[in-house]
Design an enzyme around this catalytic site. Structure first.
Site, PDB file in Angstrom:
ATOM      1  N   LEU A 138      51.427  44.300  40.692  1.00  0.00           N
ATOM      2  CA  LEU A 138      50.920  42.919  41.352  1.00  0.00           C
ATOM      3  C   LEU A 138      49.556  42.976  41.553  1.00  0.00           C
ATOM      4  O   LEU A 138      49.192  43.895  42.109  1.00  0.00           O
ATOM      5  CB  LEU A 138      51.710  42.700  42.547  1.00  0.00           C
ATOM      6  CG  LEU A 138      53.458  42.333  42.163  1.00  0.00           C
ATOM      7  CD1 LEU A 138      54.156  41.774  43.626  1.00  0.00           C
ATOM      8  CD2 LEU A 138      53.521  41.152  41.256  1.00  0.00           C
ATOM      9  N   ASP A 139      48.878  41.921  41.301  1.00  0.00           N
ATOM     10  CA  ASP A 139      47.444  41.878  41.965  1.00  0.00           C
ATOM     11  C   ASP A 139      47.450  41.949  43.396  1.00  0.00           C
ATOM     12  O   ASP A 139      48.363  41.897  44.284  1.00  0.00           O
ATOM     13  CB  ASP A 139      46.739  40.493  41.794  1.00  0.00           C
ATOM     14  CG  ASP A 139      46.790  40.180  40.199  1.00  0.00           C
ATOM     15  OD1 ASP A 139      46.727  41.000  39.482  1.00  0.00           O
ATOM     16  OD2 ASP A 139      46.629  39.056  39.911  1.00  0.00           O
ATOM     17  N   LYS A 140      46.131  42.670  43.915  1.00  0.00           N
ATOM     18  CA  LYS A 140      46.029  42.961  45.430  1.00  0.00           C
ATOM     19  C   LYS A 140      46.534  41.782  46.418  1.00  0.00           C
ATOM     20  O   LYS A 140      47.225  42.071  47.212  1.00  0.00           O
ATOM     21  CB  LYS A 140      44.409  43.500  45.789  1.00  0.00           C
ATOM     22  CG  LYS A 140      44.067  43.473  47.064  1.00  0.00           C
ATOM     23  CD  LYS A 140      42.817  43.659  47.224  1.00  0.00           C
ATOM     24  CE  LYS A 140      42.368  43.881  48.709  1.00  0.00           C
ATOM     25  NZ  LYS A 140      40.917  43.967  49.074  1.00  0.00           N
ATOM     26  N   THR A 142      48.585  39.140  45.688  1.00  0.00           N
ATOM     27  CA  THR A 142      49.911  38.691  45.202  1.00  0.00           C
ATOM     28  C   THR A 142      50.950  39.449  45.961  1.00  0.00           C
ATOM     29  O   THR A 142      51.035  40.402  46.107  1.00  0.00           O
ATOM     30  CB  THR A 142      50.258  38.770  43.747  1.00  0.00           C
ATOM     31  OG1 THR A 142      49.013  38.069  43.007  1.00  0.00           O
ATOM     32  CG2 THR A 142      51.310  37.956  43.311  1.00  0.00           C
ATOM     33  N   ARG A 237      47.772  33.423  36.853  1.00  0.00           N
ATOM     34  CA  ARG A 237      46.472  32.755  37.298  1.00  0.00           C
ATOM     35  C   ARG A 237      45.552  32.234  36.061  1.00  0.00           C
ATOM     36  O   ARG A 237      45.009  31.208  36.178  1.00  0.00           O
ATOM     37  CB  ARG A 237      45.711  33.961  37.946  1.00  0.00           C
ATOM     38  CG  ARG A 237      46.589  34.443  39.382  1.00  0.00           C
ATOM     39  CD  ARG A 237      45.860  35.728  39.831  1.00  0.00           C
ATOM     40  NE  ARG A 237      44.555  35.560  40.481  1.00  0.00           N
ATOM     41  CZ  ARG A 237      43.657  36.346  40.772  1.00  0.00           C
ATOM     42  NH1 ARG A 237      44.349  37.571  40.694  1.00  0.00           N
ATOM     43  NH2 ARG A 237      42.512  36.123  41.150  1.00  0.00           N
TER      44      ARG A 237
END
Length: 324
Positions: A138-140, A142, A237
Site C-alpha cells: 500500500l502507498d505510504k 494509504t 489514484r
C-alpha cells in the site's frame, strides 16, 4: 541462522522432456521457479547423487532428486519495535491494518522505520522469508488491510494467487467531482515519461483494471467503493485522475482542493488540511495459502476519513435545507 530446506523425491514420468528447473517447480510447488533456479546454480540440488548446475537440462523421469538448500537471513534490514495493528495471525500468515504514514519497504529516503522493520521485530523468523513476507504493498499514506506471509511456502502461494487474481481487495475512497454511476477503468499503467517517481496511463504500460461503484454523492464529491483486478503502483489514484475524478487530498495526482460553494468553515478546513489521498483498503478476501480456507477481513475507516465523510454529509443536509 539460515533456514535449511531439505527434500528428496523422484522426477515423475510426466516431466519427460521438461527443463530441470521447471520439473522441480512442478514437484515442489511451495517454492518459486526463480528460487529453485538459484538453488540449482548454487550447487544445492543433486540428481542421482551428483550436483547438476544446468537449469535448462532436460529430464527423462525417474531421476532421484536431493535438495539441501540454505535460505540466508536478510541481515541488511534492522528489526525495529514499531507498533502493528494486527487483525489476524496464525502460523503461516498475518493480516495488518496499516496506518497512514507508514512506508511498507525500505528504500531511498526511507532506510528504516518501515513496515518491514516492524515485521522483523514482531516475528524474527521472517528474516529468512524474502521481503519479510510482504507480497503486496500500500502507498505510504494509504490505510488499510495487507496480508503478510510468515513462511516461504505461504509467500509463494500468495504471490501465485495474486497473479491469478484470486485475492480480492476492495477500497473506499472520496473522489473530486460528482460521479453519476459506477463503471470500470481499463487502461494500461506505466512509469511517467518525464516524472520518474510518478505513474501514468500509457499505451506501453502494463494492463490495469479498476472497478468502481458509487456509495454516496455529495455536492462536489463522491464516495466510492473500488475493486482491483490488477495491482499496479498507484493504480486507483492514476485511474481516478485519468477519468478526471482524482482523489481528495492526493498530493501527486489530485491537484488543489475543490470545496463546494457556501461550504462550512469546518469542511473548508478539512479539505485544505487533508494532505493524503482519501483511500482505504477496507476489505481483503483470499483462500488461505496453506489450508485453502476462504477468509475475509474488513477494516473500519480511519478517523480522518470518517471526519471527512461526516462533514460532506453535513454539507449535503445544510444545503438541501437552504434550497428548500
Amino acid at each position: 541462522m539460515p533456514e535449511i530446506i531439505q527434500h528428496q523425491d523422484i522426477v515423475p514420468e510426466s516431466c519427460l522432456g521438461k527443463r530441470f528447473d521447471q520439473s522441480l517447480a512442478i514437484m515442489f510447488p511451495d517454492y518459486s521457479r526463480s528460487r529453485i533456479k538459484d538453488w540449482i546454480l548454487a550447487g544445492q540440488v543433486k540428481v542421482n547423487g551428483d550436483v547438476l548446475l544446468i537449469p535448462r537440462e532436460k529430464m527423462y523421469g525417474g531421476e532421484e532428486i536431493d535438495i539441501n538448500a540454505k535460505v540466508e537471513a536478510e541481515i541488511r534490514f534492522e528489526a525495529q519495535n514499531i507498533p502493528l495493528n494486527i487483525v489476524y495471525e496464525d502460523d503461516y500468515i498475518l493480516v495488518i491494518n496499516k496506518p497512514a504514514g507508514l512506508v511498507v519497504h525500505p528504500g531511498a529516503g526511507n532506510p528504516d522505520g518501515t513496515l518491514l522493520n516492524a515485521l522483523l521485530h514482531h516475528y524474527p523468523a521472517l528474516n529468512v522469508v524474502p521481503r519479510a513476507g510482504i507480497v503486496h504493498r500500500l502507498d505510504k499514506d494509504t490505510t488499510g488491510l495487507m496480508v503478510v506471509a510468515k513462511t516461504i511456502a505461504a509467500q509463494t502461494n500468495l504471490v501465485d494467487a495474486l497473479q491469478l487474481r484470486e485475492i480480492t481487495r476492495e477500497y473506499e475512497a472520496v473522489a473530486n467531482g460528482v460521479m453519476t454511476a459506477g463503471g470500470l477503468v481499463d487502461e494500461p499503467i506505466g512509469r511517467h515519461s518525464t516524472k520518474r517517481t510518478q505513474m501514468a496511463v500509457s499505451y506501453i504500460g502494463r494492463p490495469s483494471v479498476t472497478h468502481y461503484r458509487v456509495m454516496e454523492k455529495y455536492r462536489l464529491h463522491t464516495r466510492l467503493r473500488l475493486r482491483l483486478e490488477t495491482g499496479r503502483t498507484h493504480q486507483i489514484r492514476v485511474h481516478m485522475s485519468h477519468i478526471t475524478h482524482p482523489l481528495v487530498g492526493d498530493p501527486v495526482y489530485g491537484g488543489r482542493p475543490r470545496p463546494p460553494k457556501n461550504s462550512t468553515e469546518a469542511l473548508l478546513m478539512k479539505l485544505r488540511s487533508f494532505k493524503r489521498q482519501a483511500l482505504h483498503a477496507a476489505m481483503l478476501s483470499l483462500f488461505h495459502p496453506i489450508t485453502g480456507e476462504e477468509m475475509t477481513w474488513h477494516a473500519e475507516l480511519p478517523e480522518d476519513f470518517v471526519e471527512l465523510i461526516e462533514l460532506l454529509q453535513e454539507d449535503n443536509k445544510l444545503n438541501a435545507q437552504d434550497e428548500y
